[in-house]
Design a protein around this motif. Sequence first.
Motif, PDB file in Angstrom:
ATOM      1  N   ARG A  47      -2.908   5.630  -2.996  1.00  0.00           N
ATOM      2  CA  ARG A  47      -1.929   5.721  -1.906  1.00  0.00           C
ATOM      3  C   ARG A  47      -1.097   4.441  -1.807  1.00  0.00           C
ATOM      4  O   ARG A  47       0.124   4.501  -1.630  1.00  0.00           O
ATOM      5  CB  ARG A  47      -2.646   6.002  -0.588  1.00  0.00           C
ATOM      6  N   ASP A  48      -1.774   3.285  -1.943  1.00  0.00           N
ATOM      7  CA  ASP A  48      -1.067   2.003  -1.857  1.00  0.00           C
ATOM      8  C   ASP A  48      -0.043   1.864  -2.982  1.00  0.00           C
ATOM      9  O   ASP A  48       1.106   1.506  -2.755  1.00  0.00           O
ATOM     10  CB  ASP A  48      -2.082   0.853  -1.907  1.00  0.00           C
ATOM     11  N   GLN A  49      -0.477   2.146  -4.223  1.00  0.00           N
ATOM     12  CA  GLN A  49       0.430   1.996  -5.369  1.00  0.00           C
ATOM     13  C   GLN A  49       1.576   3.010  -5.315  1.00  0.00           C
ATOM     14  O   GLN A  49       2.707   2.704  -5.681  1.00  0.00           O
ATOM     15  CB  GLN A  49      -0.346   2.144  -6.687  1.00  0.00           C
ATOM     16  N   ARG A  54       7.289   3.911  -4.604  1.00  0.00           N
ATOM     17  CA  ARG A  54       8.392   4.591  -3.908  1.00  0.00           C
ATOM     18  C   ARG A  54       9.324   3.579  -3.247  1.00  0.00           C
ATOM     19  O   ARG A  54      10.545   3.716  -3.289  1.00  0.00           O
ATOM     20  CB  ARG A  54       7.831   5.564  -2.867  1.00  0.00           C
ATOM     21  N   GLY A  55       8.732   2.536  -2.641  1.00  0.00           N
ATOM     22  CA  GLY A  55       9.566   1.496  -2.018  1.00  0.00           C
ATOM     23  C   GLY A  55      10.407   0.758  -3.047  1.00  0.00           C
ATOM     24  O   GLY A  55      11.597   0.502  -2.829  1.00  0.00           O
ATOM     25  N   SER A  56       9.817   0.409  -4.197  1.00  0.00           N
ATOM     26  CA  SER A  56      10.570  -0.282  -5.250  1.00  0.00           C
ATOM     27  C   SER A  56      11.680   0.611  -5.790  1.00  0.00           C
ATOM     28  O   SER A  56      12.805   0.150  -6.023  1.00  0.00           O
ATOM     29  CB  SER A  56       9.645  -0.688  -6.386  1.00  0.00           C
ATOM     30  N   ALA A  57      11.370   1.877  -6.000  1.00  0.00           N
ATOM     31  CA  ALA A  57      12.389   2.797  -6.514  1.00  0.00           C
ATOM     32  C   ALA A  57      13.536   2.944  -5.521  1.00  0.00           C
ATOM     33  O   ALA A  57      14.717   2.942  -5.903  1.00  0.00           O
ATOM     34  CB  ALA A  57      11.754   4.157  -6.811  1.00  0.00           C
ATOM     35  N   VAL A  60      15.665  -0.286  -5.649  1.00  0.00           N
ATOM     36  CA  VAL A  60      16.528  -0.320  -6.842  1.00  0.00           C
ATOM     37  C   VAL A  60      17.701   0.638  -6.668  1.00  0.00           C
ATOM     38  O   VAL A  60      18.853   0.295  -6.979  1.00  0.00           O
ATOM     39  CB  VAL A  60      15.709   0.015  -8.110  1.00  0.00           C
ATOM     40  N   LEU A  61      17.439   1.807  -6.161  1.00  0.00           N
ATOM     41  CA  LEU A  61      18.491   2.799  -5.968  1.00  0.00           C
ATOM     42  C   LEU A  61      19.526   2.322  -4.949  1.00  0.00           C
ATOM     43  O   LEU A  61      20.738   2.412  -5.191  1.00  0.00           O
ATOM     44  CB  LEU A  61      17.873   4.130  -5.522  1.00  0.00           C
ATOM     45  N   VAL A  62      19.074   1.770  -3.831  1.00  0.00           N
ATOM     46  CA  VAL A  62      19.999   1.289  -2.796  1.00  0.00           C
ATOM     47  C   VAL A  62      20.827   0.120  -3.328  1.00  0.00           C
ATOM     48  O   VAL A  62      22.045   0.049  -3.100  1.00  0.00           O
ATOM     49  CB  VAL A  62      19.219   0.901  -1.519  1.00  0.00           C
TER      50      VAL A  62
END
Length: 190
Positions: A47-49, A54-57, A60-62
């Motif tokens: 769950r943590d990873q 998801r946060g890193s992706a 990067v997208l933003v």
Amino acid sequence: QKTGLHVLEIYFRDIHPPVEVAPFFQEVVSAMEQKEADIYAGEEYQRDQTARARGSATSVLVNAQASAQNRLLRANGEAHRFSNQSAARAKNPSLYDLREGFRVFDLTLGGTKKAIFDDAIRGNMPTHLDLRKVLNPDLVDNAMPAPQSLVPAPGKTKDAFDLDIEGFLKMDRGEVPAVDVTRESPNPTK
């Protein structure tokens, strides 16, 4: 008899295994507890990873979208500026070229000191102009000279001093140098 009840599990209280097998039974129970703990730890790590990924992706997208938007807006601004400059030059090319020349002049030489000479006053200009003082006074040593006088240096006779000055004048070196009285003589007791 059909009571409608289904027995799924039966638990016994205060039942102990025989003393001979108790250590082995305890190992089995500990292994089962460790298995459950490892499963929960693995699920927590997953769950943590997953949340971090998801946060890193998303980050990067933003960032990519913001960069694309900034580049697009900058390109549009440069295109509008070029169109405006082109329209201004079409209206009055000589005035536009003069103003653009001054703009480029300010960009390249802005913040520096300049000396501009007009041909009409060239004959009235002094023959020697130290541009280091005009353009960059930091290049010139403006330190105050040490006070000097024509008093003979200690330890020299009056005749020796007169001979020094006379020799200086005969060599055609210009002004008579002043003696630096701030220096001490090599041997003040003599």
